[in-house]
Design a protein around this motif. Structure first.
Motif, PDB file in Angstrom:
ATOM      1  N   GLY A   1       0.809  -1.215   0.000  1.00  0.00           N
ATOM      2  CA  GLY A   1       0.000   0.000   0.000  1.00  0.00           C
ATOM      3  C   GLY A   1       0.841   1.262   0.000  1.00  0.00           C
ATOM      4  N   ARG A   2       0.213   2.350  -0.435  1.00  0.00           N
ATOM      5  CA  ARG A   2       0.911   3.635  -0.572  1.00  0.00           C
ATOM      6  C   ARG A   2       0.315   4.659   0.391  1.00  0.00           C
ATOM      7  N   TRP A   3       1.192   5.482   0.971  1.00  0.00           N
ATOM      8  CA  TRP A   3       0.806   6.557   1.898  1.00  0.00           C
ATOM      9  C   TRP A   3       1.474   7.836   1.414  1.00  0.00           C
ATOM     10  N   VAL A   4       0.661   8.838   1.059  1.00  0.00           N
ATOM     11  CA  VAL A   4       1.167  10.103   0.544  1.00  0.00           C
ATOM     12  C   VAL A   4       0.592  11.230   1.388  1.00  0.00           C
ATOM     13  N   PHE A   5       1.470  12.087   1.911  1.00  0.00           N
ATOM     14  CA  PHE A   5       0.965  13.191   2.728  1.00  0.00           C
ATOM     15  C   PHE A   5       1.723  14.481   2.443  1.00  0.00           C
ATOM     16  N   ALA A   6       0.971  15.574   2.375  1.00  0.00           N
ATOM     17  CA  ALA A   6       1.526  16.905   2.140  1.00  0.00           C
ATOM     18  C   ALA A   6       1.458  17.719   3.418  1.00  0.00           C
ATOM     19  N   THR A   7       2.550  18.409   3.731  1.00  0.00           N
ATOM     20  CA  THR A   7       2.613  19.287   4.898  1.00  0.00           C
ATOM     21  C   THR A   7       3.347  20.573   4.517  1.00  0.00           C
ATOM     22  N   THR A   8       3.291  21.537   5.421  1.00  0.00           N
ATOM     23  CA  THR A   8       4.157  22.696   5.284  1.00  0.00           C
ATOM     24  C   THR A   8       5.612  22.223   5.233  1.00  0.00           C
ATOM     25  N   HIS A   9       6.392  22.779   4.343  1.00  0.00           N
ATOM     26  CA  HIS A   9       7.796  22.397   4.252  1.00  0.00           C
ATOM     27  C   HIS A   9       8.493  22.690   5.589  1.00  0.00           C
ATOM     28  N   PRO A  10       9.246  21.729   6.123  1.00  0.00           N
ATOM     29  CA  PRO A  10       9.834  21.931   7.454  1.00  0.00           C
ATOM     30  C   PRO A  10      10.688  23.187   7.585  1.00  0.00           C
ATOM     31  N   THR A  11      11.373  23.596   6.517  1.00  0.00           N
ATOM     32  CA  THR A  11      12.227  24.777   6.636  1.00  0.00           C
ATOM     33  C   THR A  11      11.436  26.055   6.883  1.00  0.00           C
ATOM     34  N   ARG A  12      10.145  26.062   6.527  1.00  0.00           N
ATOM     35  CA  ARG A  12       9.325  27.254   6.737  1.00  0.00           C
ATOM     36  C   ARG A  12       9.202  27.630   8.219  1.00  0.00           C
ATOM     37  N   TRP A  13       9.422  26.637   9.098  1.00  0.00           N
ATOM     38  CA  TRP A  13       9.278  26.907  10.527  1.00  0.00           C
ATOM     39  C   TRP A  13      10.372  27.822  11.059  1.00  0.00           C
ATOM     40  N   ALA A  14      11.408  28.053  10.292  1.00  0.00           N
ATOM     41  CA  ALA A  14      12.467  28.977  10.719  1.00  0.00           C
ATOM     42  C   ALA A  14      12.146  30.423  10.349  1.00  0.00           C
ATOM     43  N   PHE A  15      11.064  30.615   9.598  1.00  0.00           N
ATOM     44  CA  PHE A  15      10.730  31.941   9.076  1.00  0.00           C
ATOM     45  C   PHE A  15       9.403  32.439   9.648  1.00  0.00           C
ATOM     46  N   PRO A  16       9.233  33.752   9.772  1.00  0.00           N
ATOM     47  CA  PRO A  16       7.933  34.282  10.203  1.00  0.00           C
ATOM     48  C   PRO A  16       6.827  33.863   9.242  1.00  0.00           C
ATOM     49  N   ASP A  17       5.629  33.683   9.765  1.00  0.00           N
ATOM     50  CA  ASP A  17       4.478  33.236   8.985  1.00  0.00           C
ATOM     51  C   ASP A  17       3.884  34.420   8.237  1.00  0.00           C
ATOM     52  N   ASP A  18       4.613  34.918   7.237  1.00  0.00           N
ATOM     53  CA  ASP A  18       4.273  36.171   6.569  1.00  0.00           C
ATOM     54  C   ASP A  18       4.517  36.009   5.078  1.00  0.00           C
ATOM     55  N   PRO A  19       3.516  36.323   4.227  1.00  0.00           N
ATOM     56  CA  PRO A  19       3.693  36.154   2.783  1.00  0.00           C
ATOM     57  C   PRO A  19       4.540  37.246   2.140  1.00  0.00           C
ATOM     58  N   GLY A  20       4.846  38.309   2.895  1.00  0.00           N
ATOM     59  CA  GLY A  20       5.594  39.436   2.363  1.00  0.00           C
ATOM     60  C   GLY A  20       7.086  39.352   2.631  1.00  0.00           C
ATOM     61  N   PRO A  21       7.807  40.463   2.471  1.00  0.00           N
ATOM     62  CA  PRO A  21       9.265  40.478   2.655  1.00  0.00           C
ATOM     63  C   PRO A  21       9.710  40.020   4.040  1.00  0.00           C
ATOM     64  N   ALA A  22       8.897  40.260   5.069  1.00  0.00           N
ATOM     65  CA  ALA A  22       9.273  39.825   6.418  1.00  0.00           C
ATOM     66  C   ALA A  22       9.385  38.306   6.513  1.00  0.00           C
ATOM     67  N   GLY A  23       8.724  37.608   5.612  1.00  0.00           N
ATOM     68  CA  GLY A  23       8.763  36.149   5.625  1.00  0.00           C
ATOM     69  C   GLY A  23       9.960  35.542   4.930  1.00  0.00           C
ATOM     70  N   LEU A  24      10.915  36.378   4.527  1.00  0.00           N
ATOM     71  CA  LEU A  24      12.090  35.899   3.812  1.00  0.00           C
ATOM     72  C   LEU A  24      13.336  35.824   4.681  1.00  0.00           C
ATOM     73  N   THR A  25      13.219  36.229   5.946  1.00  0.00           N
ATOM     74  CA  THR A  25      14.369  36.225   6.839  1.00  0.00           C
ATOM     75  C   THR A  25      14.144  35.236   7.969  1.00  0.00           C
ATOM     76  N   ALA A  26      15.039  34.256   8.105  1.00  0.00           N
ATOM     77  CA  ALA A  26      14.921  33.260   9.168  1.00  0.00           C
ATOM     78  C   ALA A  26      15.160  33.916  10.521  1.00  0.00           C
ATOM     79  N   THR A  27      14.257  33.662  11.456  1.00  0.00           N
ATOM     80  CA  THR A  27      14.354  34.277  12.782  1.00  0.00           C
ATOM     81  C   THR A  27      14.240  33.269  13.914  1.00  0.00           C
ATOM     82  N   MET A  28      13.936  31.985  13.595  1.00  0.00           N
ATOM     83  CA  MET A  28      13.708  30.975  14.631  1.00  0.00           C
ATOM     84  C   MET A  28      14.533  29.730  14.322  1.00  0.00           C
ATOM     85  N   PRO A  29      14.988  29.020  15.346  1.00  0.00           N
ATOM     86  CA  PRO A  29      15.768  27.813  15.102  1.00  0.00           C
ATOM     87  C   PRO A  29      14.925  26.731  14.414  1.00  0.00           C
TER      88      PRO A  29
END
Length: 268
Positions: free
Chosen positions: A163-191
């Motif tokens: 059997g096959r299991w396929v799952f989509a999630t937020t990309h893990p690297t996004r957790w290092a960045f603010p949850d912002d679609p604009g320029p503020a979301g392009l700078t990593a601020t969290m480990p």
């Protein structure tokens, strides 16, 4: 009724019972607003994997589903399962939220496609062993449960060999960045390695929304510990001409950072 703006937001521990209570309440309260905002994009019978607009009709991540028993985990309004019916599959869909399942029933009625619906917690899947050929979720359940390793074991349990299991999630690297679609979301601020859950809470401190972070390595270990094999990871690129902004997803961020990770697994 919506929870509205939270009294507080931060990183704090949240176990399985607290996460279930918070997220069931949040999705019940937000179901109407969510459908009003995203329903036309997701459709009533379509399988859209992510805000990057990758569709199963193009990606073929589930394989040939003709005549296959398919389980949708965290189905929301169940538009993905209704699409699968049109491909000859036999889907069953479940979700934690009664509010989202209300929209799933409405979608069944509107389309005339009667996908079976179940209310359940993804850490305790209420189906017998080896009941399904395929299981999948497009952003459902995975990052909302405290014990995603248990979820992986539960999925492996209900899958048949091969059997096959396929799952989509937020990309893990996004957790290092603010949850912002604009320029503020392009700078990593969290480990990146800080796995403390993101929690919104009411004035009395009660959690009202919870998301849990796992690194890429964590996901691989969860999959293999459940007895499955990871056969592919898809990181959809932002397509040219796609202008949709969805929460933290935007053309600006999508041109630079991956926003989604889709894991393709098999049970030997």
């Amino acid at each position: 009724m919506s929870y509205g703006e939270p009294a507080g937001v931060g990183r704090q521990p949240s176990d399985s019972p607290a996460s279930v209570r918070a997220n069931r309440g949040w999705w019940d309260a937000d179901a109407d607003e969510y459908q009003a905002e995203h329903g036309s994009y997701l459709g009533t019978a379509d399988l859209v994997w992510c805000p990057e607009n990758l569709r199963e009709q193009d990606a073929h991540l589930l394989g040939d589903v003709q005549g296959q028993r398919v389980l949708e985990v965290g189905c929301g309004a169940a538009m993905c399962s209704r699409w699968l019916v049109g491909q000859g599959a036999e889907p069953v869909a479940f979700d934690l939220s009664a509010g989202m399942l209300r929209h799933a029933r409405a979608g069944n009625a509107a389309t005339g496609v009667g996908v079976p619906l179940v209310q359940a917690d993804a850490e305790h899947i209420p189906f017998r062993d080896t009941s399904f050929n395929v299981a999948f979720t497009a952003f459902g359940a995975i990052q909302f449960v405290a014990d995603s390793a248990r979820l992986m074991r539960e999925v492996a349990r209900v899958l048949r060999p091969g059997g096959r299991w396929v799952f989509a999630t937020t990309h893990p690297t996004r957790w290092a960045f603010p949850d912002d679609p604009g320029p503020a979301g392009l700078t990593a601020t969290m480990p990146y390695w800080d796995r403390t859950p993101y929690v919104e809470h009411a004035a009395d401190g009660t959690p009202t929304y919870v998301e849990h972070h796992r690194t890429f390595g964590d996901r691989v270990r969860e999959i293999t510990a459940a007895g499955m094999q990871l056969v592919d990871v898809v990181e959809p690129e932002w397509p040219a001409g796609h202008t949709q902004v969805w929460g933290q997803w935007s053309p600006l961020r999508g041109a630079i950072l991956p926003g989604t990770a889709i894991y393709v697994c098999e049970r030997p």
